[in-house]
Design a protein around this motif. Structure first.
Motif, PDB file in Angstrom:
ATOM      1  N   ALA A  16      35.601 -45.732 -19.285  1.00 30.48           N
ATOM      2  CA  ALA A  16      35.218 -46.996 -18.635  1.00 30.48           C
ATOM      3  C   ALA A  16      33.838 -46.674 -17.996  1.00 30.48           C
ATOM      4  O   ALA A  16      33.338 -45.668 -18.023  1.00 30.48           O
ATOM      5  CB  ALA A  16      36.230 -47.315 -17.519  1.00 30.48           C
ATOM      6  N   LYS A  17      33.272 -47.824 -17.425  1.00 32.89           N
ATOM      7  CA  LYS A  17      31.903 -47.682 -16.896  1.00 32.89           C
ATOM      8  C   LYS A  17      31.594 -46.607 -15.825  1.00 32.89           C
ATOM      9  O   LYS A  17      32.498 -46.351 -14.961  1.00 32.89           O
ATOM     10  CB  LYS A  17      31.529 -49.260 -16.341  1.00 32.89           C
ATOM     11  CG  LYS A  17      30.172 -49.182 -15.905  1.00 32.89           C
ATOM     12  CD  LYS A  17      29.254 -49.203 -16.899  1.00 32.89           C
ATOM     13  CE  LYS A  17      27.515 -49.274 -16.432  1.00 32.89           C
ATOM     14  NZ  LYS A  17      26.825 -49.412 -17.397  1.00 32.89           N
ATOM     15  N   LEU A  30      33.517 -42.386 -12.562  1.00 29.28           N
ATOM     16  CA  LEU A  30      33.313 -43.788 -12.717  1.00 29.28           C
ATOM     17  C   LEU A  30      32.755 -44.544 -11.922  1.00 29.28           C
ATOM     18  O   LEU A  30      32.817 -44.058 -10.502  1.00 29.28           O
ATOM     19  CB  LEU A  30      34.784 -44.355 -13.067  1.00 29.28           C
ATOM     20  CG  LEU A  30      35.740 -43.617 -14.321  1.00 29.28           C
ATOM     21  CD1 LEU A  30      37.168 -44.415 -14.101  1.00 29.28           C
ATOM     22  CD2 LEU A  30      35.043 -44.199 -15.689  1.00 29.28           C
ATOM     23  N   GLY A  34      33.864 -49.543 -13.554  1.00 27.49           N
ATOM     24  CA  GLY A  34      34.968 -48.675 -14.389  1.00 27.49           C
ATOM     25  C   GLY A  34      36.313 -48.503 -13.796  1.00 27.49           C
ATOM     26  O   GLY A  34      37.291 -48.598 -14.651  1.00 27.49           O
ATOM     27  N   ARG A  62      34.417 -38.886 -16.463  1.00 22.24           N
ATOM     28  CA  ARG A  62      34.689 -40.258 -16.384  1.00 22.24           C
ATOM     29  C   ARG A  62      35.711 -40.392 -17.474  1.00 22.24           C
ATOM     30  O   ARG A  62      36.375 -41.417 -17.149  1.00 22.24           O
ATOM     31  CB  ARG A  62      33.449 -40.863 -16.946  1.00 22.24           C
ATOM     32  CG  ARG A  62      32.668 -40.516 -18.080  1.00 22.24           C
ATOM     33  CD  ARG A  62      31.352 -41.044 -18.464  1.00 22.24           C
ATOM     34  NE  ARG A  62      30.612 -40.512 -19.441  1.00 22.24           N
ATOM     35  CZ  ARG A  62      29.861 -39.376 -19.598  1.00 22.24           C
ATOM     36  NH1 ARG A  62      29.730 -38.604 -18.398  1.00 22.24           N
ATOM     37  NH2 ARG A  62      28.938 -39.072 -20.691  1.00 22.24           N
ATOM     38  N   THR A  66      39.290 -42.430 -16.473  1.00 18.87           N
ATOM     39  CA  THR A  66      39.751 -43.356 -17.125  1.00 18.87           C
ATOM     40  C   THR A  66      41.211 -43.239 -17.498  1.00 18.87           C
ATOM     41  O   THR A  66      42.063 -43.985 -17.454  1.00 18.87           O
ATOM     42  CB  THR A  66      38.726 -43.591 -18.470  1.00 18.87           C
ATOM     43  OG1 THR A  66      37.263 -43.908 -17.887  1.00 18.87           O
ATOM     44  CG2 THR A  66      39.341 -44.635 -19.326  1.00 18.87           C
ATOM     45  N   THR A 145      32.386 -50.203 -22.876  1.00 18.91           N
ATOM     46  CA  THR A 145      33.117 -49.372 -21.810  1.00 18.91           C
ATOM     47  C   THR A 145      34.506 -49.992 -21.672  1.00 18.91           C
ATOM     48  O   THR A 145      34.530 -51.077 -21.667  1.00 18.91           O
ATOM     49  CB  THR A 145      32.569 -49.053 -20.637  1.00 18.91           C
ATOM     50  OG1 THR A 145      32.114 -50.495 -19.883  1.00 18.91           O
ATOM     51  CG2 THR A 145      31.271 -48.317 -20.530  1.00 18.91           C
TER      52      THR A 145
END
Length: 176
Positions: A16-17, A30, A34, A62, A66, A145
């Motif tokens: 994710a972002k 994140l 995200g 990250r 996620t 993402t």
């Protein structure tokens, strides 16, 4: 034991972002967006009936964050997670080598990784039969993402190679 015609799926999830604090790239957490989009990807996996037997996750902060957020949305079931440093900053070819080590009793594998490696992996594995909506969308949108691509193939994991799979699903949170 399984035979050569065993149906398998590779679920490819881009992290994710991520935020951009002043830390080493591997340590980037994140971003707020995200933390919001990862559970949405997890809900899509659950709604699609995708609940992996094995998870291969990059060791970056990250990707680990996620996977934690995605996993909370999946049906509770015992699954094995391997945090694999070789996935971080890996090329498609390097990821394929990791996939080939998957035990043959695994039917559905989830890979949590990074671009450009994950997009290149999907494009390399997707065979000619994938030239449909999912592959067209992936090529047009890229692999944003929290994006998810699902590849299907038959055979053993040590037979994973370019063109062996069919891209059967492609999902990006917020782009329904």
């Amino acid at each position: 034991m399984t035979d050569d015609a065993t149906a398998r799926r590779i679920i490819v999830l881009r992290h994710a972002k991520a935020d951009w604090p002043q830390v080493d790239d591997h340590e980037r957490p994140l971003a707020e967006r995200g933390r919001a989009e990862a559970p949405v990807a997890g809900e899509w996996l659950a709604d699609s009936g995708l609940n992996p037997d094995l998870v291969l996750c990059s060791t970056s902060v990250r990707t680990r964050e996620t996977w934690k957020l995605v996993s909370h949305e999946l049906p509770k079931r015992q699954r094995h997670t391997v945090f694999e440093k070789r996935i971080y900053d890996a090329t498609a070819g390097e990821i394929i080598e990791v996939l080939k080590e998957t035990p043959d009793d695994v039917a559905d594998l989830l890979l949590v990784g990074h671009n450009p490696g994950v997009q290149n992996l999907v494009e390399v594995l997707a065979g000619d039969e994938s030239l449909g909506d999912a592959l067209t969308q992936l090529r047009q949108r890229g692999f944003p993402t929290a994006g998810v691509a699902v590849l299907a193939f038959e055979g053993k994991w040590d037979g994973v190679e370019p063109g062996v799979a069919k891209l059967v699903s492609y999902y990006v949170p917020g782009l329904e």
